[in-house]
Scaffold this active site. Structure first.
Site, short mmCIF file in Angstrom:
data_model
loop_
_atom_site.label_atom_id
_atom_site.label_comp_id
_atom_site.label_asym_id
_atom_site.label_seq_id
_atom_site.Cartn_x
_atom_site.Cartn_y
_atom_site.Cartn_z
N GLY A 143 143.23 108.19 -36.21
CA GLY A 143 143.01 108.13 -35.06
C GLY A 143 144.17 108.40 -33.94
CB SER A 199 143.78 109.52 -27.21
OG SER A 199 142.84 108.94 -27.88
CG ASP A 242 133.25 109.61 -39.48
OD1 ASP A 242 133.80 108.58 -39.13
OD2 ASP A 242 132.01 109.19 -39.80
CB ALA A 243 138.73 107.57 -39.48
CB ALA A 259 139.66 102.53 -30.51
CE1 TYR A 315 146.80 92.76 -24.96
CE2 TYR A 315 144.55 91.72 -24.94
CZ TYR A 315 145.83 92.02 -24.36
OH TYR A 315 146.16 91.55 -22.97
CE1 TYR A 375 140.65 93.68 -26.92
CE2 TYR A 375 141.34 91.89 -28.48
CZ TYR A 375 141.11 93.30 -28.17
OH TYR A 375 141.34 94.47 -29.07
CG LEU A 385 149.74 100.15 -22.67
CD1 LEU A 385 149.77 101.06 -23.98
CD2 LEU A 385 150.21 100.43 -21.62
CB THR A 416 143.70 103.95 -23.99
OG1 THR A 416 142.98 102.52 -24.44
CG2 THR A 416 145.30 103.14 -24.36
P1 NAD Z 1 141.81 105.79 -27.93
O1 NAD Z 1 140.32 105.64 -27.61
O2 NAD Z 1 142.96 106.18 -27.11
O3 NAD Z 1 142.25 106.21 -29.49
C1 NAD Z 1 141.29 106.15 -30.37
C2 NAD Z 1 141.38 107.01 -31.44
O4 NAD Z 1 140.53 106.83 -32.61
C3 NAD Z 1 141.37 108.55 -30.91
O5 NAD Z 1 142.28 109.42 -31.80
C4 NAD Z 1 139.90 109.05 -31.67
O6 NAD Z 1 139.73 110.25 -31.79
C5 NAD Z 1 139.84 108.10 -33.11
N1 NAD Z 1 138.41 107.88 -33.64
C6 NAD Z 1 137.46 107.24 -32.83
N2 NAD Z 1 136.41 107.25 -33.92
C7 NAD Z 1 136.98 108.02 -34.93
C8 NAD Z 1 136.14 108.45 -36.25
N3 NAD Z 1 135.00 107.90 -36.56
N4 NAD Z 1 136.95 109.13 -37.04
C9 NAD Z 1 138.01 109.37 -36.67
N5 NAD Z 1 138.91 109.06 -35.62
C10 NAD Z 1 138.30 108.41 -34.82
O7 NAD Z 1 142.40 104.27 -28.26
P2 NAD Z 1 143.80 103.09 -28.36
O8 NAD Z 1 143.62 102.23 -26.92
O9 NAD Z 1 144.80 103.93 -28.63
O10 NAD Z 1 143.09 102.13 -29.48
C11 NAD Z 1 143.74 102.26 -30.82
C12 NAD Z 1 143.88 100.98 -31.32
O11 NAD Z 1 144.92 99.96 -30.66
C13 NAD Z 1 142.68 100.16 -31.21
O12 NAD Z 1 142.88 99.21 -32.65
C14 NAD Z 1 142.86 99.09 -30.29
O13 NAD Z 1 141.98 98.03 -30.32
C15 NAD Z 1 144.33 98.77 -30.40
N6 NAD Z 1 145.13 98.27 -29.06
C16 NAD Z 1 144.73 98.64 -27.86
C17 NAD Z 1 145.31 98.25 -26.65
C18 NAD Z 1 144.90 98.70 -25.38
O14 NAD Z 1 145.28 98.15 -24.37
N7 NAD Z 1 144.67 100.17 -25.02
C19 NAD Z 1 146.09 97.06 -27.08
C20 NAD Z 1 146.41 96.56 -28.20
C21 NAD Z 1 145.77 97.32 -29.28
NA NA Z 2 144.90 106.00 -31.05
#
Ligand code: NAD
Ligand code: NA
Length: 395
Positions: free
Chosen positions: A45, A48, A108-109, A138, A222, A232, A270, A272
């Site tokens: 992931g 981004s 695909d992860a 995500a 989170y 949430y 945040l 995103t």
């Molecule tokens: P994001 O959408 O910015 O990043 C998600 C990443 O997952 C991307 O790189 C995307 O390409 C990759 N991805 C999605 N499906 C995929 C697949 N099938 N195969 C390979 N890659 C895949 O999301 P984010 O906000 O950075 O979230 C990342 C983690 O952080 C999540 O677990 C989220 O719950 C957690 N998180 C987010 C927040 C927030 O407020 N944004 C807060 C706490 C925790």
């Molecule tokens: Na990410």
């Protein structure tokens, strides 16, 4: 050229702005304390949000070679490609300039084929092992190795929950509702966003013998303040995160054999791509941003991930810093009582008329635009991009 938003989803991006966004994150970590941490890192992931920021932190705050796995679209017949596609390329360029390995897997992860490809690469070209795996996926869908397709549902357990939120496309405040999920939807959400796939990565990497002595792994979670629990923590996503936390403990025990550790890292809320999607949550983020900026506590993904690597996961002295449940807490500033009291006061005063000024709506928009390469200073947005040129240069 302008950002096109449908619902709360961005439909296009601007490569030059994305390039500057990567540079900005690199500048941040290069000027904020060197990380004496991992040398060989796999980020699932990586393109981004938190995953990208983690990759930048270890490569430019430290000196790590990295492998990034992500699911992104290249420019081509179906359009100009996704922001993450360009992020991968601009990250790799800068890493190569620094003399670091930066390998991108667009794959695909959730698939074993991807895992086997990554393992082969680690063995053949990455020095044979990794010492950190960051799990930051995500997704709304997961196709399991047995072929079953699961989708996640944003929903609550128990009674439907409604409240004010905003629509990014119309920029209006609207009432939003999270409906109760069925048992089946709940279980499927845990399948998609819980810890099972993280576990499978570690199992297969471990069986292949590519985890270094002292290996660490983190996955992001989170919790949030009480006011967000109905939408949430106590909802379907929260159930998935609870599973992720249990997975961290299970993996931690499993990794003892190589003096390794696994942690769930609780991050702050945040802007995103993923968080924009959660009903009512972006409104909370605007109030939180307003308060945290006033108190000079504001952080974005890169500040959070730099702090994670520098202070918590690879502290210069002593042990990894966690709470009593063995979780790493980067939401400590968000959850400070004075911060949450101020957020609550704002929340009570929000109306359809004032929601853009009472919270940091402008800041939210700026960050949302920046995720897609827009609203960056020094970029000329007046001209249209030439798709053929993009394909030639980036696909
Ligand atoms: P994001 O959408 O910015 O990043 C998600 C990443 O997952 C991307 O790189 C995307 O390409 C990759 N991805 C999605 N499906 C995929 C697949 N099938 N195969 C390979 N890659 C895949 O999301 P984010 O906000 O950075 O979230 C990342 C983690 O952080 C999540 O677990 C989220 O719950 C957690 N998180 C987010 C927040 C927030 O407020 N944004 C807060 C706490 C925790
Ligand atoms: Na990410």
């Amino acid at each position: 050229m302008e950002l096109i938003i449908q619902g709360n989803v961005a439909k296009n991006c601007h490569p030059e702005g994305l390039r500057l966004g990567i540079d900005k994150q690199i500048n941040y970590v290069e000027s904020h304390g060197e990380i004496y941490g991992p040398r060989k890192v796999l980020v699932i992931g990586a393109s981004s949000g938190y995953g990208l920021a983690s990759r930048i932190a270890v490569a430019f705050g430290g000196d790590a070679d990295t492998i990034g796995v992500s699911f992104e679209k290249s420019p081509g017949e179906k359009g100009m490609g996704s922001a993450g596609w360009y992020n991968n390329i601009f990250f790799r360029r800068r890493a190569h300039e620094k003399g670091l390995i930066a390998k991108n897997f667009i794959a695909d992860a959730f698939s074993d084929t991807t895992r086997n490809d990554v393992i082969a690469y680690i063995k053949q070209e990455f020095g044979g092992s990794i010492d950190l795996l960051v799990y930051s996926v995500a997704s709304g869908v997961r196709i399991c190795p047995d072929g079953t397709r699961y989708t996640s549902t944003l929903g609550v357990r128990g009674q439907a929950f409604s409240g004010p939120g905003f629509d990014l496309e119309t920029r209006k405040m609207v009432n939003q509702t999270l409906e109760p999920v069925t048992e089946r939807q709940l279980a499927d959400t845990v399948k998609v966003m819980g810890g099972e796939d993280w576990q499978r990565w570690i199992d297969m990497l471990s069986a292949a013998g590519v985890l270094a002595e002292g290996f660490k792994t983190v996955a992001y979670s989170y919790t949030g303040p009480k006011s967000t629990w109905p939408l949430y923590k106590e909802g379907a996503l929260g159930a998935a995160k609870a599973h992720l936390h249990a997975t961290a403990d299970h993996l931690d025990a499993q990794l003892q054999r190589i003096n390794g550790h696994a942690y769930a890292v609780v991050c702050k809320a945040l802007v995103t791509k993923a968080s924009a999607f959660i009903p009512m949550f972006p409104l909370y983020i605007t109030l939180l941003y307003k308060v945290m900026k006033q108190k000079r506590l504001h952080e974005t993904c890169i500040e959070q991930m730099h702090r994670l690597m520098l202070n918590h996961l690879y502290p210069p002295m002593g042990n990894v810093i966690t709470d009593d449940e063995r979780r790493i807490r980067l939401d400590d500033f968000e959850l400070r009582p004075d911060v949450q009291q101020a957020v609550e006061l704002l929340r009570k005063r929000v109306t359809t008329e004032n929601f853009k000024t009472i919270g940091d709506f402008a800041g939210y928009l700026t960050e949302f635009y920046a995720l897609n390469g827009f609203s960056m200073p020094d970029v000329d947005y007046s001209s249209e991009l030439d798709l053929r040129q993009l394909v030639k240069e980036y696909s």
